[in-house]
Motif scaffolding. Structure first.
Motif, PDB file in Angstrom:
ATOM      1  N   UNK A  63       0.848  -1.194   0.000  1.00  0.00           N
ATOM      2  CA  UNK A  63       0.000   0.000   0.000  1.00  0.00           C
ATOM      3  C   UNK A  63       0.883   1.242   0.000  1.00  0.00           C
ATOM      4  N   UNK A  64       0.244   2.398  -0.217  1.00  0.00           N
ATOM      5  CA  UNK A  64       0.978   3.660  -0.174  1.00  0.00           C
ATOM      6  C   UNK A  64       1.660   3.848   1.177  1.00  0.00           C
ATOM      7  N   UNK A  65       0.936   3.595   2.252  1.00  0.00           N
ATOM      8  CA  UNK A  65       1.516   3.765   3.586  1.00  0.00           C
ATOM      9  C   UNK A  65       2.711   2.845   3.783  1.00  0.00           C
ATOM     10  N   UNK A  70       8.490   1.881   4.348  1.00  0.00           N
ATOM     11  CA  UNK A  70       9.682   1.118   3.968  1.00  0.00           C
ATOM     12  C   UNK A  70      10.756   2.054   3.423  1.00  0.00           C
ATOM     13  N   UNK A  71      10.370   3.046   2.629  1.00  0.00           N
ATOM     14  CA  UNK A  71      11.358   3.998   2.110  1.00  0.00           C
ATOM     15  C   UNK A  71      12.083   4.698   3.245  1.00  0.00           C
ATOM     16  N   UNK A  85       0.243   0.616 -10.001  1.00  0.00           N
ATOM     17  CA  UNK A  85      -0.172   1.768  -9.200  1.00  0.00           C
ATOM     18  C   UNK A  85      -0.538   2.937 -10.130  1.00  0.00           C
ATOM     19  N   UNK A  86      -1.605   3.668  -9.773  1.00  0.00           N
ATOM     20  CA  UNK A  86      -2.057   4.751 -10.648  1.00  0.00           C
ATOM     21  C   UNK A  86      -1.252   6.027 -10.417  1.00  0.00           C
ATOM     22  N   UNK A  87      -1.560   7.050 -11.214  1.00  0.00           N
ATOM     23  CA  UNK A  87      -0.791   8.292 -11.157  1.00  0.00           C
ATOM     24  C   UNK A  87      -0.929   8.985  -9.809  1.00  0.00           C
ATOM     25  N   UNK A  88      -2.110   8.893  -9.179  1.00  0.00           N
ATOM     26  CA  UNK A  88      -2.293   9.517  -7.868  1.00  0.00           C
ATOM     27  C   UNK A  88      -1.386   8.868  -6.818  1.00  0.00           C
ATOM     28  N   UNK A  92       1.611  10.758  -4.732  1.00  0.00           N
ATOM     29  CA  UNK A  92       1.643  10.730  -3.277  1.00  0.00           C
ATOM     30  C   UNK A  92       3.010  10.292  -2.746  1.00  0.00           C
ATOM     31  N   UNK A  93       3.679   9.400  -3.476  1.00  0.00           N
ATOM     32  CA  UNK A  93       5.047   9.018  -3.109  1.00  0.00           C
ATOM     33  C   UNK A  93       5.988  10.179  -3.394  1.00  0.00           C
ATOM     34  N   UNK A  94       5.720  10.896  -4.486  1.00  0.00           N
ATOM     35  CA  UNK A  94       6.544  12.036  -4.880  1.00  0.00           C
ATOM     36  C   UNK A  94       7.012  11.886  -6.304  1.00  0.00           C
ATOM     37  N   UNK A  95       6.577  12.738  -7.233  1.00  0.00           N
ATOM     38  CA  UNK A  95       6.915  12.561  -8.641  1.00  0.00           C
ATOM     39  C   UNK A  95       8.403  12.383  -8.920  1.00  0.00           C
TER      40      UNK A  95
END
Length: 207
Positions: A63-65, A70-71, A85-88, A92-95
């Motif tokens: 998931x995003x969280x 993990x990062x 994973x979609x563009x949103x 959210x991770x950071x372009x």
């Protein structure tokens, strides 16, 4: 040619992190996909040495969280997303922190592939074109010459079965902005063959 980015994926050992950096790799990949034979835990990745190479986490089912956690725990610079994973999600991770995988072999033609990539303009730093139709680490190669006609709205990396014996041709025909190496520079899954890594860097950069 020499500016082409080189990522070596599937780091599991300190000696490979150091050896690949010394060979000239720009980015190193750490795989967190549950089914990968090269999978490491966030703690294992965090314990591997920090070098001048950027650290990239490879994610499929998280998931995003979970990706963000993990990062942070593994001290990663970028996330490589292989789970549709979609563009949103990417934004959210950071372009500037996202490499998004796409699979040309899922598409009947380049136009269809380009249409899938287009919505990610501004949402990712790099696209990554991989062999197969999902996941990664297949050890297969794409049709290099066909990909030369693709002009996505972001820089792109070529992946899939690349190693010292086909990299020069791959770079010449496909003209990617960078390459992602994994099984083609290993002695066994997760164990890099540093001689193959060095030969691959030479094939890409001619030095």
């Amino acid at each position: 040619m020499s500016a082409r980015l080189v990522k070596v994926c599937g780091m599991t050992r300190a000696e490979d992190v150091i050896g690949c950096t010394e060979a000239g790799a720009d980015w190193l990949g750490f795989i967190f996909a549950a089914k990968s034979p090269r999978r490491v835990t966030p703690a294992q990745a965090a314990a591997l040495p920090r070098t001048s190479a950027k650290r990239v986490g490879v994610f499929v089912e998280q998931t995003l969280a979970e990706v963000l956690a993990i990062m942070a725990e593994a001290d990663l610079d970028l996330a490589q997303l292989h789970g549709n994973q979609d563009a949103d999600f990417c934004r959210a991770v950071g372009p500037q922190r996202v490499i998004r995988a796409f699979w040309p072999q899922k598409h009947p033609d380049l136009g269809s592939l380009a249409a899938e990539i287009a919505p990610f303009a501004g949402a990712v730093r790099f696209a990554l074109l991989d062999a197969g139709t999902a996941g990664g680490g297949h050890g297969q190669s794409l049709d290099f010459a066909t990909l030369a006609a693709l002009s996505p709205p972001m820089p792109w990396l070529l992946a899939g079965g690349l190693g010292p014996d086909n990299l020069a041709e791959a770079v010449r025909l496909a003209a990617p902005h960078g390459v992602d190496l994994n099984s083609g520079v290993e002695s066994s899954p997760g164990l890099k063959d540093l001689a193959k890594v060095r030969r691959s860097l030479w094939a890409v950069r001619g030095k």
